[in-house]
Enzyme design. Structure first.
Site, PDB file in Angstrom:
ATOM      1  N   GLY A 256      12.605 -10.314   4.041  1.00 25.72           N
ATOM      2  CA  GLY A 256      11.314  -9.434   4.189  1.00 25.72           C
ATOM      3  C   GLY A 256      11.309  -8.575   5.490  1.00 25.72           C
ATOM      4  N   LEU A 257      12.689  -8.353   6.100  1.00 23.87           N
ATOM      5  CA  LEU A 257      12.638  -7.645   7.307  1.00 23.87           C
ATOM      6  C   LEU A 257      13.425  -6.324   7.183  1.00 23.87           C
ATOM      7  CD1 LEU A 257      13.109 -10.658   9.442  1.00 23.87           C
ATOM      8  CD2 LEU A 257      11.081  -9.753   9.051  1.00 23.87           C
ATOM      9  N   SER A 258      13.576  -5.736   6.019  1.00 19.66           N
ATOM     10  CA  SER A 258      14.121  -4.485   5.852  1.00 19.66           C
ATOM     11  C   SER A 258      15.581  -4.230   6.099  1.00 19.66           C
ATOM     12  CB  SER A 258      13.221  -3.182   6.530  1.00 19.66           C
ATOM     13  OG  SER A 258      12.183  -3.403   5.717  1.00 19.66           O
TER      14      SER A 258
ATOM     15  N   THR B 191       0.735  -1.328  -0.017  1.00 15.99           N
ATOM     16  CA  THR B 191       0.142  -0.219   0.176  1.00 15.99           C
ATOM     17  C   THR B 191       0.891   1.179   0.028  1.00 15.99           C
ATOM     18  OG1 THR B 191      -0.136  -0.201   2.378  1.00 15.99           O
ATOM     19  CG2 THR B 191      -1.898  -0.947   1.007  1.00 15.99           C
ATOM     20  N   ASP B 192       2.259   1.150   0.258  1.00 16.82           N
ATOM     21  CA  ASP B 192       3.063   2.673   0.742  1.00 16.82           C
ATOM     22  C   ASP B 192       3.021   3.137  -0.775  1.00 16.82           C
ATOM     23  OD1 ASP B 192       4.737   0.347  -0.127  1.00 16.82           O
ATOM     24  OD2 ASP B 192       6.417   1.136   1.051  1.00 16.82           O
TER      25      ASP B 192
ATOM     26  N   GLU C 145      17.484   4.234  -2.447  1.00 22.61           N
ATOM     27  CA  GLU C 145      17.272   2.860  -2.903  1.00 22.61           C
ATOM     28  C   GLU C 145      16.544   2.784  -4.202  1.00 22.61           C
ATOM     29  OE1 GLU C 145      15.868  -1.390  -1.082  1.00 22.61           O
ATOM     30  OE2 GLU C 145      15.872   0.225   0.302  1.00 22.61           O
TER      31      GLU C 145
ATOM     32  N   ASP D 296       9.628   1.405   4.852  1.00 22.20           N
ATOM     33  CA  ASP D 296      10.660   0.628   5.519  1.00 22.20           C
ATOM     34  C   ASP D 296      11.687   1.542   6.054  1.00 22.20           C
ATOM     35  OD1 ASP D 296       9.524  -1.330   4.319  1.00 22.20           O
ATOM     36  OD2 ASP D 296      11.132  -2.142   2.963  1.00 22.20           O
TER      37      ASP D 296
ATOM     38  N   SER E 110      32.202  -3.993   6.142  1.00 20.15           N
ATOM     39  CA  SER E 110      31.108  -4.687   6.623  1.00 20.15           C
ATOM     40  C   SER E 110      31.570  -5.901   7.308  1.00 20.15           C
ATOM     41  CB  SER E 110      29.783  -4.976   5.684  1.00 20.15           C
ATOM     42  OG  SER E 110      29.165  -6.071   6.183  1.00 20.15           O
TER      43      SER E 110
END
Length: 383
Positions: free
Chosen positions: A124-126, A35-36, A160, A172, A67
């Protein structure tokens, strides 16, 4: 990953301690999927899993990135050379933020960065939003930019969308930047207005489980983009700026006006999903968290059947959990893999976890990762 541990590794890499250490979390979206980018409503909350960055400024135009999760080499870039499409690995996310800040007129003259993250990638957890937001917050602090959290989120989204090339919405980054512990964030993605909704499941004897199916997804892949393009086409055919503008009680009439049968289910999902977010907010504000379970399950059916972005592993989580007595369950995130969430009585967690693990083993799927989702704090400075 503690702040001191990250700072110590920074010093090993760069020969001096960092100017500071910052953290930004991953997120789970409770309800409000896809929806965003349709100017609609979403309701994420932050996870305890986070990206942590130790950062110092440079004045010579060099951006050095390391990293702890990728490898031993330090990537060295020049800020003047940063441009969309130039980076094809993890460095595109922090480099994209630097590019977006400079494009917005902020004089970023370089940085040394060491990152470590506990946010699962591809689940799917950003994880990417956490990486972007922690860099943006650190540079905002160090360079004294004075940006507000929603502005940081917008810049990270631009990084992004344009620099990385992933057509994600604003949810996100806003969740990572703005969420508060013990709350879910009711966000209107059109004007970025926010309300923090109390979301203390433990106090009511409930738990929310995240089941990472270990099926990796990639937002820059074509299917996500196809859904977004279909939604934009639907809005154009209906003569509105975004599908947000189609009222729930006018949905049937709107669908009857659509001449494209491929677009109908996409429009139906977005309009009904916005209504599910509003219903969830009302139930939580009324102090009835158990009642959101069926709303979550409705959302999964819509994502599976209308938006067509589920997969066998996600469906198996939902079906197994519901058969085992869960109050509700649905996939969360962009789809085509990633994670599902399960709302359950605290006393049922062990039984449900075992049932899902056994179902995956019986189906020959990779063993899932199951953990409790605790609504946590958004991005912040640690040291």
């Amino acid at each position: 990953m503690g702040a001191q541990q990250v700072a110590d590794r920074f010093a090993e890499l760069y020969g001096a301690g960092p100017e500071g250490v910052w953290a930004a979390p991953g997120r789970v979206n409770l309800i409000g999927e896809h929806t965003d980018y349709n100017d609609g409503f979403v309701m994420p909350f932050a996870l305890p899993h986070q990206a942590v960055a130790a950062v110092s400024r440079r004045t010579d135009g060099v951006l050095r990135l390391h990293s702890a999760d990728i490898g031993d080499s330090v990537a060295e870039l020049r800020v003047d050379d940063l441009a969309p499409g130039g980076d094809h690995d993890w460095t595109a996310y922090p480099a994209g933020v630097v590019w977006a800040l400079r494009e917005a007129g902020h004089a970023i003259t370089g940085a040394d960065v060491h990152l470590a993250s506990t946010v699962p990638t591809g689940a799917g957890l950003s994880s990417s939003a956490a990486l972007e937001v922690v860099i943006a917050l650190a540079l905002d602090d160090l360079y004294g930019l004075g940006l507000r959290r929603w502005q940081l989120a917008r810049l990270c989204q631009r990084a992004e969308n344009v620099y990385v090339g992933a057509p994600t919405g604003i949810m996100d980054q806003t969740a990572s930047a703005c969420c508060e512990a013990g709350h879910a964030l009711f966000l209107d993605t059109r004007d970025l207005s926010q309300r923090q909704i109390p979301f203390d499941l433990a106090a009511g004897g409930l738990r929310l489980l995240v089941v990472d199916t270990q099926v990796k997804h990639a937002h820059s892949g074509g299917e996500y983009g196809k859904r977004r393009a279909g939604c934009e086409k639907g809005a154009a055919l209906l003569g509105v700026d975004a599908l947000r503008d189609i009222p729930y009680d006018g949905l049937d009439a709107a669908l009857a006006r659509l001449g494209d049968e491929e677009i109908v289910p996409l429009v139906r999902h977005v309009v009904t999903e916005n209504e599910r977010v509003e219903r969830t907010v009302a139930l939580l504000r009324a102090g009835d968290p158990r009642a959101i379970g069926p709303v979550l399950t409705e959302g999964h059916a819509s994502l599976r059947d209308d938006f067509r972005i589920s997969c066998p592993e996600l469906d198996l989580v939902v079906d197994t959990a519901l058969a085992g007595g869960a109050l509700g369950a649905r996939m969360t995130g962009g789809g085509f893999g990633g994670s599902a969430i399960v709302l359950a009585e605290a006393t049922d967690v062990e039984t449900l976890t075992k049932a899902v693990e056994e179902a995956f083993a019986a189906a020959g799927f990779t063993a899932p990762r199951v953990f409790e989702a605790v609504p946590s704090a958004g991005a912040r400075r640690l040291a």
